[in-house]
Design an enzyme around this catalytic site. Sequence first.
Site, PDB file in Angstrom:
ATOM      1  N   SER A  65      36.840  29.891  45.432  1.00  0.00           N
ATOM      2  CA  SER A  65      36.201  31.111  45.909  1.00  0.00           C
ATOM      3  C   SER A  65      35.078  30.763  46.873  1.00  0.00           C
ATOM      4  O   SER A  65      34.388  29.760  46.701  1.00  0.00           O
ATOM      5  CB  SER A  65      35.645  31.906  44.725  1.00  0.00           C
ATOM      6  OG  SER A  65      34.900  33.020  45.184  1.00  0.00           O
ATOM      7  N   GLY A  72      24.462  39.059  43.450  1.00  0.00           N
ATOM      8  CA  GLY A  72      24.580  40.506  43.403  1.00  0.00           C
ATOM      9  C   GLY A  72      25.760  41.060  44.164  1.00  0.00           C
ATOM     10  O   GLY A  72      25.776  42.238  44.529  1.00  0.00           O
ATOM     11  N   LEU A  73      26.760  40.224  44.423  1.00  0.00           N
ATOM     12  CA  LEU A  73      27.938  40.659  45.166  1.00  0.00           C
ATOM     13  C   LEU A  73      29.142  40.917  44.260  1.00  0.00           C
ATOM     14  O   LEU A  73      30.241  41.149  44.743  1.00  0.00           O
ATOM     15  CB  LEU A  73      28.312  39.611  46.228  1.00  0.00           C
ATOM     16  CG  LEU A  73      27.314  39.430  47.365  1.00  0.00           C
ATOM     17  CD1 LEU A  73      27.752  38.294  48.286  1.00  0.00           C
ATOM     18  CD2 LEU A  73      27.170  40.719  48.152  1.00  0.00           C
ATOM     19  N   GLY A  74      28.940  40.854  42.958  1.00  0.00           N
ATOM     20  CA  GLY A  74      30.047  41.104  42.039  1.00  0.00           C
ATOM     21  C   GLY A  74      31.056  39.979  42.001  1.00  0.00           C
ATOM     22  O   GLY A  74      32.252  40.218  41.776  1.00  0.00           O
ATOM     23  N   SER A  75      30.603  38.740  42.221  1.00  0.00           N
ATOM     24  CA  SER A  75      31.534  37.608  42.255  1.00  0.00           C
ATOM     25  C   SER A  75      32.226  37.395  40.913  1.00  0.00           C
ATOM     26  O   SER A  75      33.414  37.061  40.868  1.00  0.00           O
ATOM     27  CB  SER A  75      30.797  36.333  42.680  1.00  0.00           C
ATOM     28  OG  SER A  75      29.707  36.055  41.811  1.00  0.00           O
ATOM     29  N   SER A  76      31.516  37.598  39.813  1.00  0.00           N
ATOM     30  CA  SER A  76      32.129  37.391  38.500  1.00  0.00           C
ATOM     31  C   SER A  76      33.208  38.440  38.233  1.00  0.00           C
ATOM     32  O   SER A  76      34.260  38.132  37.667  1.00  0.00           O
ATOM     33  CB  SER A  76      31.069  37.433  37.395  1.00  0.00           C
ATOM     34  OG  SER A  76      30.462  38.715  37.308  1.00  0.00           O
ATOM     35  N   ASP A 126      30.546  46.891  38.198  1.00  0.00           N
ATOM     36  CA  ASP A 126      31.143  45.839  39.026  1.00  0.00           C
ATOM     37  C   ASP A 126      32.639  45.695  38.779  1.00  0.00           C
ATOM     38  O   ASP A 126      33.432  45.588  39.722  1.00  0.00           O
ATOM     39  CB  ASP A 126      30.447  44.499  38.764  1.00  0.00           C
ATOM     40  CG  ASP A 126      29.089  44.402  39.439  1.00  0.00           C
ATOM     41  OD1 ASP A 126      28.702  45.380  40.103  1.00  0.00           O
ATOM     42  OD2 ASP A 126      28.418  43.364  39.301  1.00  0.00           O
TER      43      ASP A 126
END
Length: 249
Positions: A65, A72-76, A126
């Site tokens: 990735s 704070g980008l919703g990666s998880s 998210d």
Amino acid sequence: MISAPVAAARRRRPCSPQWMKVIEALVEEQSVPEARVALASGISAFLYLFISIHGFKPAKVAMTSDLPLGSGLGSSASFCVAIAAALLALSDPIESITLGENELKLVNEWVFEGEKIIHGKPSGIDNTVSSFVGSMTMFKSGELAHMKPTTPLKMLITNTKVGRNTKALVGGVSERASRYPDAMSSVFTAVDSISKEMSTIIQSPAPDDISVTAKDEKIEELMEMNQGVLQCMGVNHASSKVLQTTLKV
């Protein structure tokens, strides 16, 4: 009507607390440095989803990735979406999973379970936005509504390079709400009001360029207000305000 793959996946159950202990012990054996705690939680979420959806079957998985972690980008959530969708497709004798409304809901349910492993008590925002990608959404207490902007929105996403631990931030908000229930209730009400106002403006028609400019200015103002409210919650960093001011100049 729910498809056979969806029905089969719903018959599966999250892995037991006993197996969660096994997963935790297995991850601990890897001696992941504290500085890479996000990696450890990601591994735990993957193992949890793999066992729960696919069962105890051998497999070799490689994931990459480019999304920055803890930004704070919703990666998880995106990570869990990719895992859940792939495993749901793999767990049934089909070549690919058809992402209809029922399938997306199922993916979202499992992604939320993965987010719990990573963040403890996630809001559900998210995972919902990541699962139902391709549209703007209004989300509150599990209720989802798709929004239809009447004009294109200009958004600029920047990386402040200030990392954060979402699990710790969520815990901090809960603690602050426990210490100051009345004040934090007002803060949450303000967030709700700003969100509703934003939704109305985004979906309102703009017949000419002047109206579009006025809409953009209102959206900008509401976002600035929301940043201030997030500061009250203790989940906003000063660098965000500095960056916001710099971009305006």
